[in-house]
Motif scaffolding. Sequence first.
Motif, short mmCIF file in Angstrom:
data_model
loop_
_atom_site.label_atom_id
_atom_site.label_comp_id
_atom_site.label_asym_id
_atom_site.label_seq_id
_atom_site.Cartn_x
_atom_site.Cartn_y
_atom_site.Cartn_z
N ASP A 75 0.82 -1.21 0.00
CA ASP A 75 0.00 0.00 0.00
C ASP A 75 0.85 1.27 0.00
O ASP A 75 0.34 2.37 0.18
N GLY A 76 2.17 1.12 -0.20
CA GLY A 76 3.03 2.29 -0.23
C GLY A 76 3.61 2.66 1.12
O GLY A 76 4.55 3.44 1.19
N GLY A 77 3.02 2.11 2.17
CA GLY A 77 3.56 2.39 3.51
C GLY A 77 4.94 1.79 3.67
O GLY A 77 5.34 0.89 2.94
N ARG A 78 5.68 2.32 4.62
CA ARG A 78 7.03 1.81 4.85
C ARG A 78 7.17 1.28 6.26
O ARG A 78 6.50 1.74 7.18
N GLN A 79 8.03 0.30 6.39
CA GLN A 79 8.43 -0.14 7.71
C GLN A 79 9.94 -0.06 7.78
O GLN A 79 10.64 -0.65 6.96
N THR A 80 10.44 0.69 8.73
CA THR A 80 11.88 0.79 8.94
C THR A 80 12.29 -0.31 9.90
O THR A 80 11.70 -0.47 10.96
N SER A 81 13.31 -1.09 9.52
CA SER A 81 13.70 -2.22 10.36
C SER A 81 14.99 -1.96 11.13
O SER A 81 15.23 -2.62 12.14
N SER A 82 15.81 -1.04 10.68
CA SER A 82 17.03 -0.71 11.42
C SER A 82 17.35 0.76 11.24
O SER A 82 17.11 1.33 10.18
N LEU A 83 17.90 1.35 12.27
CA LEU A 83 18.40 2.72 12.18
C LEU A 83 19.92 2.68 12.24
O LEU A 83 20.50 1.85 12.96
N TYR A 84 20.56 3.56 11.51
CA TYR A 84 22.02 3.58 11.46
C TYR A 84 22.53 4.96 11.85
O TYR A 84 22.14 5.96 11.26
N LEU A 85 23.40 4.98 12.85
CA LEU A 85 24.00 6.21 13.35
C LEU A 85 25.40 6.39 12.74
O LEU A 85 25.95 5.43 12.19
N PRO A 86 25.97 7.57 12.86
CA PRO A 86 27.34 7.76 12.38
C PRO A 86 28.28 6.71 12.95
O PRO A 86 28.24 6.42 14.15
N GLY A 87 29.10 6.13 12.09
CA GLY A 87 30.02 5.07 12.48
C GLY A 87 29.49 3.70 12.13
O GLY A 87 30.25 2.74 12.08
#
Lengths: 261, 261
Positions: free
Chosen positions: B73-85
């Motif tokens: 349906d176009g929606g997104r699911q974010t599974s991981s976040l990435y920080l600097p490094g």
Amino acid sequence: MHQRPDRQALDLFLRRLLLRSPLGLAERDAVLALPATPVSVKGRFDILHPGETTDHACLVADGLLGRFDQMADGGRQTSSLYLPGDMCDLMSVVLPTSGWGIAALSAATVIQVPHAALREAALRHPALAFAFWQDTAVDAAHLAKWVSIIGRSDARTRVAHLFCEIGHRSEQAALGTRAAFRFPITQEQLGETLGLTGIHVNRVLRLLREEGLVEFRSGFVRVTDRARLERAAEFDPAFLLLPEPGPAVAPALPHQLVPQH
Amino acid sequence: MHQRPDRQALDLFLRRLLLRSPLGLAERDAVLALPATPVSVKGRFDILHPGETTDHACLVADGLLGRFDQMADGGRQTSSLYLPGDMCDLMSVVLPTSGWGIAALSAATVIQVPHAALREAALRHPALAFAFWQDTAVDAAHLAKWVSIIGRSDARTRVAHLFCEIGHRSEQAALGTRAAFRFPITQEQLGETLGLTGIHVNRVLRLLREEGLVEFRSGFVRVTDRARLERAAEFDPAFLLLPEPGPAVAPALPHQLVPQH
DNA sequence: CGTCGTCTTGATTAACCTCAAGAGGTGTGG
DNA sequence: CCACACCTCTTGAGGTTAATCAAGACGACG
């Protein structure tokens, strides 16, 4: 086929690695020569407790295993299911202490393979190191998909997707066909995998049965309308990161699939 | 500290590897010598589209990146976040085509590192191959945890857990403290990460603020009661698979932490 | 034959979503 | 400098999904 169960399971494991990584003769022999101790466990047995440290990986020879997380209230969430041929917890070689546990969902036979042997094989054969790394990456890809399914889909989609996935994987591992395969799991355990209660899983199963998409009874799945089931599941086989299965399932090591190295 | 941004990011990445894997001088030099191309992108830019094939990994130098899955349906699911490094998508070295996408959640600077160079470094230095494999395993461990949080926790617990996790990771990467840290994300994007709607995230944020646990405003988190926040989150730092941070955060490569090899 | 685990169904409740509307803040062009 | 558009945040009202509570049926096994 009349081999000892541990050799047979190593065959399955090698077969699985070869699906995605080309391995030379030396590497293949190294896999098949891995030390392996078979252990049989009953259903609902915890093979690895959360937070425990291991010195071996578990290769599934028979039955169904699951990686789970124990919640504060005692409830469990299963994050991955492992079929025969899957080396569950291969990543424990590089991460011997982790937060999850491994449980047998049904009666099962697992083959213990020492970390030391896996590490040594990886050191001796860089191609194996890559294949092991890749196997862990595939595991991660599964988990990423699972996050999005649990986070964004309703119960019917989730159940349908799980049946599609296990069907595909069973067929790939030559354990059955996408249309009919063993899936030795209770409705309660399905709930623990799907982020639902067993009761709600029951209602959804009834719905899917009445819709004529799929039937699940006594540890066995019969897909009655694959096209509609996959549509209901929003299932895309590509996410399994596997080559499309050929017309016939090869009974043993498919040498013709192995590129020269 | 007045280095070019790509060298600085490689420093951060090496630092991250050293947290869990002992690496000798040769391996450390190999990491720092990796070819690296800095690229700046605006917020909401898709760095990698789902299903695309890449030939490089993305090292975050600045900003916030996320791995996402696009739903029907176009929606997104974010599974991981990435920080600097974080080397996001390091696993693409062994899995160049995958189902997920990588997006910049805020304006960001990423460092592109070619697969070929990473592969060669891993071949030349087995210890690096293990460190890369381990990094992927840590990624998988995060995802497994995320499955259980989304599958079994209510909205308040989920939000609290995310703040605890990002706080810990920020402190570990010397980007802030557990009590106050940058977190450049919108409420809508928080929802995409947590399996909630942005509207409901808003309500939960208000609740947590009124309870005096944590405040989130304009991309910045202030933890007002860490003990209660961690209790609400059912947060266990052990799941991050990191050693406990020392009393002071080392400003550069902590040589004293590196075991001889 | 009784017990236990699993499956099944109904009634009620709670969590979260959807729809709707407005406020605050920021960048941009007139 | 102001006006406008746009994005994000905020709050309310009502609807839907799935959880919870409760009870009974079925089947395997001792």
